[in-house]
Design a protein around this motif. Structure first.
Motif, PDB file in Angstrom:
ATOM      1  N   GLY A   1       0.777  -1.319  -0.067  1.00 17.42           N
ATOM      2  CA  GLY A   1      -0.077  -0.125   0.115  1.00 17.42           C
ATOM      3  C   GLY A   1       0.650   1.296   0.029  1.00 17.42           C
ATOM      4  O   GLY A   1       0.250   2.257  -0.237  1.00 17.42           O
TER       5      GLY A   1
ATOM      6  N   ALA B   1     -10.264  -1.592  10.399  1.00 16.85           N
ATOM      7  CA  ALA B   1      -9.690  -1.419   9.212  1.00 16.85           C
ATOM      8  C   ALA B   1     -10.224  -0.140   8.534  1.00 16.85           C
ATOM      9  O   ALA B   1     -11.379   0.201   8.451  1.00 16.85           O
ATOM     10  CB  ALA B   1      -9.681  -2.544   8.227  1.00 16.85           C
ATOM     11  N   ARG B   2      -9.300   0.521   8.003  1.00 14.66           N
ATOM     12  CA  ARG B   2      -9.873   1.921   6.939  1.00 14.66           C
ATOM     13  C   ARG B   2      -9.818   1.496   5.594  1.00 14.66           C
ATOM     14  O   ARG B   2     -10.703   2.039   4.650  1.00 14.66           O
ATOM     15  CB  ARG B   2      -8.838   2.989   6.971  1.00 14.66           C
ATOM     16  CG  ARG B   2      -8.804   3.437   8.279  1.00 14.66           C
ATOM     17  CD  ARG B   2      -9.556   5.053   8.253  1.00 14.66           C
ATOM     18  NE  ARG B   2      -9.621   5.587   9.672  1.00 14.66           N
ATOM     19  CZ  ARG B   2      -8.970   6.392  10.348  1.00 14.66           C
ATOM     20  NH1 ARG B   2      -7.730   6.669   9.546  1.00 14.66           N
ATOM     21  NH2 ARG B   2      -9.302   6.934  11.582  1.00 14.66           N
ATOM     22  N   VAL B   3      -9.380   0.427   5.237  1.00 16.95           N
ATOM     23  CA  VAL B   3      -9.655  -0.216   3.862  1.00 16.95           C
ATOM     24  C   VAL B   3      -9.800  -1.852   4.212  1.00 16.95           C
ATOM     25  O   VAL B   3      -9.015  -2.678   4.651  1.00 16.95           O
ATOM     26  CB  VAL B   3      -8.249   0.011   2.855  1.00 16.95           C
ATOM     27  CG1 VAL B   3      -8.560  -0.613   1.518  1.00 16.95           C
ATOM     28  CG2 VAL B   3      -8.057   1.522   2.737  1.00 16.95           C
ATOM     29  N   GLU B   4     -11.074  -2.074   3.582  1.00 23.84           N
ATOM     30  CA  GLU B   4     -11.188  -3.629   3.521  1.00 23.84           C
ATOM     31  C   GLU B   4     -10.784  -4.277   2.389  1.00 23.84           C
ATOM     32  O   GLU B   4     -11.643  -3.775   1.134  1.00 23.84           O
ATOM     33  CB  GLU B   4     -12.535  -3.841   4.298  1.00 23.84           C
ATOM     34  CG  GLU B   4     -12.898  -3.449   5.591  1.00 23.84           C
ATOM     35  CD  GLU B   4     -14.359  -3.231   6.198  1.00 23.84           C
ATOM     36  OE1 GLU B   4     -15.097  -3.838   5.196  1.00 23.84           O
ATOM     37  OE2 GLU B   4     -14.559  -2.449   6.588  1.00 23.84           O
ATOM     38  N   THR B   5     -10.400  -5.626   2.535  1.00 23.49           N
ATOM     39  CA  THR B   5     -10.315  -6.414   1.020  1.00 23.49           C
ATOM     40  C   THR B   5     -11.823  -6.985   0.968  1.00 23.49           C
ATOM     41  O   THR B   5     -11.966  -7.738   1.810  1.00 23.49           O
ATOM     42  CB  THR B   5      -9.143  -7.174   0.928  1.00 23.49           C
ATOM     43  OG1 THR B   5      -8.135  -6.434   1.315  1.00 23.49           O
ATOM     44  CG2 THR B   5      -9.174  -8.036  -0.329  1.00 23.49           C
ATOM     45  N   VAL B   6     -12.586  -6.820  -0.004  1.00 25.60           N
ATOM     46  CA  VAL B   6     -13.927  -7.629   0.014  1.00 25.60           C
ATOM     47  C   VAL B   6     -13.693  -8.852  -0.928  1.00 25.60           C
ATOM     48  O   VAL B   6     -14.393  -9.625  -0.821  1.00 25.60           O
ATOM     49  CB  VAL B   6     -14.931  -6.595  -0.607  1.00 25.60           C
ATOM     50  CG1 VAL B   6     -15.656  -5.973   0.457  1.00 25.60           C
ATOM     51  CG2 VAL B   6     -14.524  -5.187  -1.433  1.00 25.60           C
TER      52      VAL B   6
ATOM     53  N   GLN C   1       1.972   2.996   2.445  1.00 24.08           N
ATOM     54  CA  GLN C   1       1.166   4.064   3.489  1.00 24.08           C
ATOM     55  C   GLN C   1       1.605   3.965   4.845  1.00 24.08           C
ATOM     56  O   GLN C   1       1.589   5.002   5.460  1.00 24.08           O
ATOM     57  CB  GLN C   1      -0.419   3.604   3.627  1.00 24.08           C
ATOM     58  CG  GLN C   1      -1.058   3.677   2.308  1.00 24.08           C
ATOM     59  CD  GLN C   1      -2.659   3.778   2.386  1.00 24.08           C
ATOM     60  OE1 GLN C   1      -3.184   4.162   3.147  1.00 24.08           O
ATOM     61  NE2 GLN C   1      -3.290   3.302   1.363  1.00 24.08           N
TER      62      GLN C   1
ATOM     63  N   LEU D   1       1.424   7.215   7.574  1.00 26.18           N
ATOM     64  CA  LEU D   1       0.356   7.113   8.729  1.00 26.18           C
ATOM     65  C   LEU D   1       1.112   6.854  10.137  1.00 26.18           C
ATOM     66  O   LEU D   1       0.554   7.710  11.178  1.00 26.18           O
ATOM     67  CB  LEU D   1      -0.429   5.954   8.427  1.00 26.18           C
ATOM     68  CG  LEU D   1      -1.453   6.061   7.126  1.00 26.18           C
ATOM     69  CD1 LEU D   1      -1.899   4.610   7.010  1.00 26.18           C
ATOM     70  CD2 LEU D   1      -2.309   7.239   7.352  1.00 26.18           C
TER      71      LEU D   1
END
Ligand SMILES: Cc1cc2nc3c(=O)[nH]c(=O)nc-3n(C[C@H](O)[C@H](O)[C@H](O)COP(=O)(O)OP(=O)(O)OC[C@H]3O[C@@H](n4cnc5c(N)ncnc54)[C@H](O)[C@@H]3O)c2cc1C
Ligand SMILES: Nc1ncnc2c1ncn2[C@@H]1O[C@H](COP(=O)(O)O)[C@@H](O)[C@H]1O
Lengths: 322, 259
Positions: B123, B218-223, B125, B129
């Protein structure tokens, strides 16, 4: 009116990075109002230029925005984004701006940032598709946290927005910035190194990747380039190992080439390399792994040990040339 | 001067990645190794240690798979190591950064080095962060660092931009820098280094001990995970090396007319 998608314009020394238009293209594809956000000490010329492709331009002005600094840009953009709540904020996944500003802005807005997307969509919020595990899998990811959600876009993944006859409206705003919390003091910019030979001029390029294994094998490829009348170049790891000069590196942090013939040996085909060579006319790849992504870009592929191929190429070309 | 280096264990680059019928990653077969970018970060920290007598702490958040990477850091010359233990890989950058920040806060490092990105989920990031969490300055894509002395108030950083161009900046400490490959030549651990590393401190802690009763959301989820849509493959040449090369040269000469 449809939801606003803010696209952070990238520019340096007064010159717009044309890939910013890809963000506007992505915004339109998402069905939103494509808003270009430009931060500069004198944003007027850039804003005007962007207005031909954007539905709207927000021009943020402040002396402290004369150079890109993550702190300066975040201070200019974050309060406005909080107030106006755009549907999403996009930027390029770039070395120059996106990698610093993306996570910083996401952190200040307490929102999710999906990195390096090759496709975007909506599913109760922003979703992005990105390649993971060395491009072996595609992940669909969803931003959580408070909107506006954010994404960085891979260069070349989206078509640039087309210019329209009616330029978008420009809104000029004065940014409020605390000059002592910019994060960086910019000292200077320096152009990339060019090696003894300029690989961007060559008609034929033979590229050694990490698979060459050692300096000796890499050097021995010169014999082949001599026979072909071409230049020897490399991927990044070969430069990192010290086997090749930085001027010979092809890819996103190296040179972009477009020879008539590209022969890659021991090159896996990572996107950061591919962006620098995919426009080549004829692409040949030699890799011992049949699943290496380079074969998706090549015209001709050989699953083999590069040393064996290299040796035979030299022998057979010698014979051919008499 | 205190330096911390964030090290991640990543799925080894050559791994075969398989999905189950339900679309889940088959983890059991996967092996992990130190993220390549982080190897350069450790080397950079150890050089600062040699030049300015810095203390170098290597930190990793993850399962038992990370221990081997931390040991490598110690064998290369790091002073001590911190392992924040989790049961699963933490895929979310924001959650990882939040936990790492709490582990570092008490140590108050002047400089934190991380990799530009992780090779598997990449990522790019976590470094930024983490800096925000700690209230530190930050610069990514570092290809050169100049630390003026042990009591430095700022560092000179060379950033690598697109096209291999450079941007030189000054960053006030404390700061997080993310390190790009090629910044140095990482050393191999010596036998002596490996022996010495066995006596070095490797602290284990849990997110709960850092105040995380449960891991941050989580701020980003893997769907969904899937195989990328197949692309058109190259025309693959067949036979032994002699035949393949002969056929290639014929094609390049007669059909492509590039020879
Ligand atoms: C911000 C950023 C910028 C970057 N910029 C660049 C850039 O400008 N240029 C660039 O190239 N990379 C760049 N990279 C790195 C990039 O992500 C890849 O790591 C790199 O391109 C991989 O190089 P490679 O193919 O030589 O090595 P690897 O990915 O390690 O591949 C080696 C290949 O060789 C094959 N192989 C091994 N032995 C043999 C053999 N005996 N015979 C045949 N095949 C063999 C293997 O199967 C493998 O496919 C960048 C990365 C980042 C994060
Ligand atoms: N679980 C982790 N433990 C320690 N460091 C990490 C972890 N995850 C990421 N990092 C650091 O952050 C860098 C960038 O990772 P990423 O943001 O995941 O691409 C890595 O190179 C590491 O230095």
């Amino acid at each position: 009116m449809s939801v606003e998608i803010w696209c952070i314009a990238e520019h340096r020394g007064g010159v717009l990075d044309a890939d910013t238009l890809q963000l506007l293209g992505a915004a339109r594809k998402l069905g939103g109002t494509a808003v270009a956000v430009v931060c500069a000490a004198d944003p007027a010329p850039l804003a005007e230029q962007l207005s031909t492709s954007a539905d709207k331009v927000i021009a943020l002005r402040h002396e402290a925005l004369s150079d890109f600094t993550p702190g300066g840009y975040a201070q200019a953009i974050a309060p406005l984004a909080r107030e106006r709540q755009p549907g999403a904020i996009l930027m390029l996944h770039s070395h120059f701006l996106g990698r610093d500003l993306g996570p910083l802005l996401a952190s200040r807005l307490e929102t999710g940032l999906i990195s390096d997307c090759t496709e975007l969509g909506w599913d109760e919020g922003l979703v992005g598709w990105r390649l993971v595990y060395r491009r072996k899998l595609l992940a669909k990811q969803k931003a959580a946290g408070a909107p506006p959600h954010m994404a960085t876009c891979q260069r070349g993944a989206f078509m640039p927005a087309e210019a329209s006859d009616s330029p978008g409206e420009i809104e000029n705003l004065e940014a409020a910035i605390e000059a002592d919390s910019l994060g960086w003091k910019v000292l200077g910019f320096e152009e990339a190194e060019v090696g003894d030979e300029d690989i961007t001029e060559a008609e034929v390029i033979v590229v050694g990747g990490r698979g060459v294994g050692d300096q000796e094998t890499f050097d021995s490829m010169r014999e082949l380039t001599k026979l072909l009348g071409g230049a020897l170049a490399s991927t990044r790891p070969v430069v990192d190992q010290g086997w090749a000069d930085r001027g010979l590196q092809i890819g996103s942090s190296g040179k972009t080439v477009r020879p008539r013939l590209y022969i890659g040996m021991g090159v896996s085909g990572a996107i950061q390399h591919v962006v620098g060579m995919r426009e080549s006319d004829v692409i040949v790849a030699v890799n011992k792994d049949a699943r290496a992504p380079i074969f998706e870009y090549a015209d001709y592929g050989m699953v083999a040990d590069l040393k064996e191929i290299l040796q035979r190429l030299v022998e057979q070309l010698r014979e051919m040339r008499g | 001067m205190r330096i911390a280096v964030c090290m991640k264990a990543v799925v080894e680059p050559e791994a075969r990645i398989e999905l189950s019928a339900a679309g889940e990653l088959q983890r059991s077969e996967l092996r992990y190794e130190l993220n390549e970018y982080d190897l350069y970060a450790v080397e950079e920290a150890i050089r600062a240690n040699e030049a300015h007598d810095a203390e170098v702490t290597v930190v990793s958040l993850g399962t038992e798979d990370v221990v081997q990477s931390l040991r490598k850091g110690l064998a290369m010359g790091a002073t001590n190591a911190v392992h924040i233990k989790t049961d699963d890989d933490l895929a979310d950058s924001a959650a990882s950064a939040a936990v790492l920040a709490e582990a570092l806060r008490a140590r108050q490092p002047d400089l934190v080095l991380a990799g530009v990105e992780s090779d598997d989920l990449g990522g790019s990031q976590v470094g930024v962060l983490l800096a925000e969490r700690l209230g530190y300055n930050c610069a990514t894509m570092t290809i050169g660092v100049e630390i003026p002395g042990p009591d430095a108030k700022e560092v000179k950083v060379r950033r690598e931009l697109e096209g291999g161009n450079y941007l030189d900046i000054e960053v006030a400490l404390p700061a997080v820098l993310t390190i790009q490959t090629g910044i140095n030549e990482p050393r191999y651990p010596t036998l002596k280094g490996i022996m010495a590393s066995k006596r070095k401190e490797l602290v284990e802690m849990t997110p709960a001990e850092l105040g995380f009763g449960q891991l941050p959301a989580a701020r980003v989820e893997t769907v969904e995970l899937s195989y990328p849509p197949p692309r058109e493959l190259a025309r693959m040449l067949e036979g032994g090396p002699d035949e393949m090369v002969a056929e290639l040269l014929r094609l390049l000469r007669e059909e492509e007319k590039v020879l």
